[in-house]
Design an enzyme around this catalytic site. Structure first.
Site, mmCIF file in Angstrom:
data_model
loop_
_atom_site.group_PDB
_atom_site.id
_atom_site.type_symbol
_atom_site.label_atom_id
_atom_site.label_comp_id
_atom_site.label_asym_id
_atom_site.label_seq_id
_atom_site.Cartn_x
_atom_site.Cartn_y
_atom_site.Cartn_z
ATOM 1 N N LYS A 33 33.424 41.319 28.283
ATOM 2 C CA LYS A 33 32.248 42.007 27.729
ATOM 3 C C LYS A 33 32.089 41.664 26.252
ATOM 4 C CE LYS A 33 31.459 46.013 25.701
ATOM 5 N NZ LYS A 33 30.286 45.838 24.823
ATOM 6 N N GLY A 46 38.651 44.472 18.044
ATOM 7 C CA GLY A 46 37.693 45.444 17.535
ATOM 8 C C GLY A 46 38.371 46.405 16.583
ATOM 9 N N GLU A 82 43.737 43.196 18.922
ATOM 10 C CA GLU A 82 43.562 42.569 17.618
ATOM 11 C C GLU A 82 42.582 43.448 16.864
ATOM 12 O OE1 GLU A 82 42.537 41.160 14.692
ATOM 13 O OE2 GLU A 82 41.427 39.505 15.563
ATOM 14 N N CYS A 93 37.971 40.676 10.184
ATOM 15 C CA CYS A 93 39.058 41.656 10.237
ATOM 16 C C CYS A 93 40.148 41.305 9.237
ATOM 17 C CB CYS A 93 39.610 41.774 11.649
ATOM 18 S SG CYS A 93 39.853 40.194 12.423
ATOM 19 N N GLU A 149 39.039 50.425 6.182
ATOM 20 C CA GLU A 149 38.343 49.164 6.399
ATOM 21 C C GLU A 149 36.831 49.380 6.311
ATOM 22 O OE1 GLU A 149 38.522 47.390 10.381
ATOM 23 O OE2 GLU A 149 38.808 45.452 9.407
#
Lengths: 293, 489
Positions: free
Chosen positions: B194, B246, B268, B302, B399
């Site tokens: 997905k 994500g 991750e 990321c 973040e």
């Protein structure tokens, strides 16, 4: 007149010291004949937290030791264990093993430390790599210790279950908090005495006795524990372990093995508690291209 | 077309003439269905959602919203393909299919690059030179592993896992799909993937390529949709492994929801990576590295170097040069080859970033923004740095996933190691110094999965990527990336 035997008080092992549990509680597991094994410390949530603090404090020094030196120390553990073989055999028999099984369990435990001692300065070479990236960089990957590991040992064995989980974890430079077998806790504490006299720095291995069910929650939810190692068959424990590990993304390894078999040991159990670190550095392409070599 | 450039010193600088990438050659359908069992099929709900060009806020196409029923169909197709076909295909034939996909992607690289830019807002030079080539190369790299797996894991027999469910993010849409699909196929698994809802298009173009490649039906299935579609994959009973890229928040939910099952997982997740400038660093290169670390892909990385640490002796010069460099960055149309900073991926993400900028100001940090102007229409955020920040400030701890940098100074190596490691994350770190022994000291003490020494944000199919601590576990790329998709007997 018959000499009165001096009985040992079984303590717990935190940061290289042997306190009784801070809670003052004890329990008295029985062997198959119904005899009391000892008044064993029933460790508390606070003991778990103290053990995590000790393990974290020990982590920097232990993980930065030369790999060769870690190998020497693991070998030393085997040496001391060999010297105290009879004591372990006696304890195993008292906790319900047959003589031949007890002997085998201690022998395999000693040999397992020898096996992992040898890995200490070799696993990086197998698990690491130099990576041929397409750009002008030097790039390599090395394994590094994950950190502080919570260990829940097999209920069914007093010594080999603990040794089989702890050896690969500390060989890889991690430190740990071990919940000993609840029903057969004696060898775990005697093993702590071996560690204590084997040049293993304080806090690298911490051993708690008591109710696993009670301690699993504070251990698996602790935010300063990086990974969990579990050997056993309880699906409930397994689920709880995985669920609470999600709090800070602990790495979870679950084993279901017959540890007494001599081939249930390998490199990949070390790898389970390693992080791969990849380092890049540019290569300056000036000069040298036209030289002969 | 919006004009960009540095207007402040107009008298002394030339504006760049627009250098727009053409879009007339694109082949984009008005509506995209789900890719299940080798065919494009309508979603069971018949629901579609718009995918928007974040640079213009205009609709590009409509994307099917897959439901639990569709996921179930896809998993069944993947299981059938695994049992009947893929697990019986010889490893060397598997390799050839993957090579073929890589080649077809290369042949359509230009189209993929332009669609990626339209759908995600990233600049065309990045999609053209980084995302798409790396995605193709990833397939090339892993193709070759398919018949060599026993060399990767000495002393063990290597087995595939079965059906893997994969969920990818919106920051590198096609590249992340490649990172997921290529090693999974090489190791002999079948896939239900997905893509992120704001950037489904290149995954669907990849589905077309996979169809054209003749890969057996059901080996790769692409189910588009929202979080509920992803949850249906995570919770499906017949999936053997979940691979997710994500946020850390969603990663934790996934780890928790598969507890009590035998599903394997690799995650991750987020980061708050330190970029450290020592006083002997090559300053001009370091400044470029800071810019590349945080403004590359609008900071939607990321591993972005979002926490800058500068040693006190060079702090003034580094920060001044950084500000000057920021003023020269061109913000604007991602299709323009002169653009440095493109559009923020979505309206929601722009809001998140703006909220953090407000939090930074409210907590007392000093803000500096590039004097370059952003276009009025579209989702844009001007490159931003915060100085005078404390380690405890939220903009230092959390973040942001945007072009926002915090700047801290330090005196000693001990101090910077402590500050850099004082984060729940551990994805990457940068070190700038001309002295090898200083670099190696820091690189061994920083708790991060990727260390960029005198460089930043470099990626390669042979190079393992992934984090320590709450940045997730498992590696993608290189030999180590195979481990996530095999069972060792």
């Amino acid at each position: 007149m018959k000499r009165l035997e001096v009985l040992k008080t079984y303590k717990i092992y935190i940061g290289g010291k042997f306190p009784r549990t801070e809670s003052g509680r004890y329990y008295t597991p029985l062997n198959k004949k119904g005899e009391q094994l000892a008044s064993v410390s029933q460790s508390s949530r606070k003991d778990v937290r103290n053990a995590v603090v000790a393990a974290r404090k020990a982590f920097g020094g232990w993980s930065e030791r030369a790999a060769f030196n870690r190998g020497q120390i693991l070998y030393r553990i085997a040496e001391i264990l060999e010297g105290r073989k009879l004591q372990f055999i006696e304890e195993l028999i008292f906790q319900g093993s047959s003589k031949s099984n007890a002997e085998k369990e201690v022998n395999v435990s000693i040999d397992r430390f020898i096996y992992y001692a040898g890995w200490c300065d070799k696993y990086s070479q197998i698990l690491g790599s130099v990576n041929p990236v397409a750009s002008s960089h030097f790039n390599f990957s090395v394994p590094e210790a994950t950190g502080v590991v919570g260990v829940i040992t097999d209920q069914t064995s007093s010594l080999i279950g603990l040794v089989s989980l702890v050896a690969p974890i500390i060989a890889g430079g991690n430190t740990c908090i071990v919940l000993a077998s609840e029903s057969k806790p004696l060898c775990a504490i005697t093993f702590a005495e071996v560690l204590n006299s084997s040049d293993v720095p304080d806090g690298v291995v911490n051993i708690l006795t008591g109710s696993q069910e009670e301690m699993i929650e504070p251990l698996t939810t602790h935010m300063d524990v990086n990974a969990m190692s579990y050997s056993g068959i309880s699906k409930n424990f397994e689920k709880q372990l995985k669920e609470s590990s999600a709090l800070n993304l602990k790495r979870v390894s679950i084993y279901s093995k017959d540890w007494i078999k001599s081939d249930n040991q390998d490199l990949y159990m070390i790898a389970d508690f390693q992080e791969i670190k990849t380092t890049w550095h540019p290569i300056e392409n000036i000069g040298g291209s036209s030289s002969f070599y | 077309m919006a004009k960009q450039g540095n207007k402040k010193n107009k008298a002394f600088s030339w504006d760049y003439a627009p250098a727009l990438e053409g879009i007339s050659h694109l082949n984009i359908k008005e509506k995209y269905d789900l890719f299940i069992d080798g065919k494009f099929v309508k979603p069971s709900s018949c629901k579609y959602f718009d995918t928007i060009n974040p640079a213009t806020e205009e609709r590009i196409s409509q994307i099917a919203h897959g439901s639990e029923i569709d996921v179930d169909k896809a998993v069944k197709a993947a299981r059938r393909a695994y049992v009947n076909v893929w697990s019986k295909t010889s490893p060397s034939e598997r390799a050839k299919y993957i090579y073929r996909i890589a080649r077809l992607m290369q042949e359509r690289a230009r189209e993929l690059a332009v669609i990626e830019t339209l759908d995600s807002g990233k600049v065309i030079t990045e999609s053209r030179d980084i995302d798409i080539p790396l995605a193709c190369n990833h397939f090339f790299y892993y193709a070759g592993w398919a018949d060599k797996l026993e060399y990767a894991f000495p002393n063990r027999k290597v087995e595939s896992l079965g059906v893997v469910g994969q969920i990818t993010p919106w920051n590198f849409p096609l590249l992340m799909a490649a990172w997921k699909i290529a090693p999974a196929l090489a190791a002999g698994n079948t896939v239900v993937l997905k893509p992120a809802e704001t950037t489904s298009l290149t995954a669907l173009k990849l589905a077309e390529i996979i169809k054209d490649s003749g890969l057996p039906n059901g080996v790769v299935n692409i189910i588009t949709g929202y979080g509920d579609t992803g949850a249906a994959i995570v919770n499906h009973k017949d999936i053997n492994k979940i691979a997710f890229t994500g946020s850390t928040q969603v990663g934790k939910i996934i780890q928790k929801s598969i507890a009590g099952t035998d599903k394997r997982v690799t995650l991750e997740l987020g980061g708050k990576s330190a970029n450290i400038i020592l006083d002997d660093a090559p300053i001009d290169q370091a400044v470029e590295g800071i810019v590349n670390g945080i403004f590359f892909n609008q900071g939607h990385v990321c591993s972005a170097g979002s926490r800058l640490f500068v040693q006190e002796g060079v702090a003034d010069i580094v920060i001044n040069k950084l500000k000057r460099r920021m003023d020269k960055l061109i913000i604007g149309d991602p299709l323009d080859k002169n653009t440095d900073v493109g559009a923020i991926n979505s309206k929601e993400q722009l809001k998140t970033i703006n909220d953090y900028i407000k939090i930074g100001k409210d907590q007392g940090a000093k803000i500096h923004q590039s004097s370059s102007k952003a276009p009025k229409k579209g989702y844009y955020c001007v490159p931003t740095i915060f100085t005078d920040v404390a380690q405890s400030n939220r903009i230092v701890q959390e973040e942001i996933f945007g072009p926002v940098l915090t700047v801290q100074t330090f005196r000693t190596i001990d101090e910077v190691i402590q500050k850099a490691n004082n984060s729940p994350y551990g994805l990457a770190a940068g070190i700038w110094s001309d002295k090898g022994s200083r670099v190696f000291n820091l690189s061994s003490k920083l708790k991060a999965g990727v260390i960029w020494a005198n460089t930043y944000n470099k990626f390669d199919p042979t190079s393992p990527f992934g984090g320590y601590k709450e940045s997730g576990f498992g590696r993608e790329g290189g030999l180590h990336g195979l481990r996530a998709y095999v069972n060792l007997k």
